[in-house]
Design an enzyme around this catalytic site. Sequence first.
Site, short mmCIF file in Angstrom:
data_model
loop_
_atom_site.label_atom_id
_atom_site.label_comp_id
_atom_site.label_asym_id
_atom_site.label_seq_id
_atom_site.Cartn_x
_atom_site.Cartn_y
_atom_site.Cartn_z
N ASP A 44 -0.37 0.38 -7.06
CA ASP A 44 0.04 1.92 -6.56
C ASP A 44 1.01 1.98 -7.43
OD1 ASP A 44 2.48 -1.13 -6.26
OD2 ASP A 44 2.86 -0.61 -3.94
N SER A 45 1.26 1.48 -8.24
CA SER A 45 1.82 2.30 -9.60
C SER A 45 1.43 3.83 -9.74
CB SER A 45 1.49 2.12 -11.07
OG SER A 45 0.20 1.31 -11.20
N ASP A 83 -4.74 -2.26 -4.64
CA ASP A 83 -2.94 -2.42 -3.61
C ASP A 83 -2.38 -2.50 -2.41
OD1 ASP A 83 -0.87 -4.05 -4.46
OD2 ASP A 83 -0.34 -2.79 -6.95
N LYS A 112 -4.03 -6.80 -3.47
CA LYS A 112 -3.22 -7.33 -3.66
C LYS A 112 -1.54 -7.87 -3.04
CE LYS A 112 -1.40 -5.50 -7.27
NZ LYS A 112 0.50 -5.37 -7.22
N GLU A 114 1.83 -8.27 -2.54
CA GLU A 114 3.82 -8.84 -3.18
C GLU A 114 4.66 -9.84 -2.66
OE1 GLU A 114 6.22 -5.26 -4.62
OE2 GLU A 114 4.22 -4.36 -5.73
N GLU A 182 5.84 -11.06 -12.54
CA GLU A 182 5.86 -10.15 -13.49
C GLU A 182 7.50 -9.93 -13.79
OE1 GLU A 182 4.97 -6.19 -11.49
OE2 GLU A 182 6.71 -4.67 -12.99
O1 KIV Z 1 0.80 -1.00 -8.92
C1 KIV Z 1 0.74 -2.14 -10.87
O2 KIV Z 1 -0.10 -1.51 -11.17
C2 KIV Z 1 0.99 -3.62 -10.04
C3 KIV Z 1 1.09 -4.12 -11.54
C4 KIV Z 1 1.22 -5.36 -11.29
C5 KIV Z 1 0.48 -3.21 -12.80
O3 KIV Z 1 0.77 -3.80 -9.01
#
Ligand code: KIV
Length: 278
Positions: A44-45, A83, A112, A114, A182
């Site tokens: 999500d970056s 993500d 993924k 969080e 992280e």
């Molecule tokens: O969103 C992202 O790119 C991440 C990192 C772990 C690189 O969550």
Amino acid sequence: MAKSVLNFQKLKDNGEKIAMLTAYDYSTAQVLDKAGIDAILVGDSLAMVALGYENTYNITVDEMLIFIKAVARGAKNSFIIGDMPFMSYNLSIEQGLENASKMIKAGANAVKLEGCNEHIIELTKRCVESGIPVLSHLGFTPQLMNTIGGHKIQGKTADNTERILEWAKKLEEAGAFGVVLELIPAVSAEYLTKNLNIPTIGIGAGVNCSGQIVVTDDILGKFTDFAPKFIKKFANIHDTVLLGVENYKKEVKSMMFPSEVESFELNESEREKLNAVK
Ligand code: KIV
């Protein structure tokens, strides 16, 4: 080897480091795939790096799906992780499962998630039971930035590291195939790695994690809005692109581009007809 989470455990057990990177588009995914990157995260970056938002809060599942589909078309061999964006899995287990399944249908091989709390542990379990592998993400978790208070290093005390380990173990037990760590001191991340069975994937967490992940645009010097301390530049795409664009502009202004080489010819007789009209 077929795309599967089994590969990551095998790499950890064999002592081979896992190399992961982010990608958001087709051509970048093709390059990462060609280089044999173990997994591609459609992170999500991309909210900041590809869309110019200030943080990750504004990206939606529907937007993420566009990028996941593009990456899936470009990466035929690499394992793809989607993500889950802010608040796309926090309302209920059903909401989380529904959005995770959209990511898999779009071409991701895993998702993924969080953070850690009872809800996320349960969601991890339910995703895994449904055939959706989960990569957990602990330490600094950008979606909790307003709670944590900025980009703060986590696991700075033995007590805090133990707490992260407790969460990671619960997620491991729930079926997560790995955990991103992280912004954690290298020694704390090494301790976590030694005390977990599943692989740890570090970002700003030292060399002793089972693998590493970073934002591709950061290490290639393409995204230059900010440069975290843990980023090493392996290329300088920004300067290369800038120079190319400046040269293009110069050649357009001076009529050096396009030259005859880049132009198409008109045959003699047609040329004469045009001249006659003139
Ligand atoms: O969103 C992202 O790119 C991440 C990192 C772990 C690189 O969550």
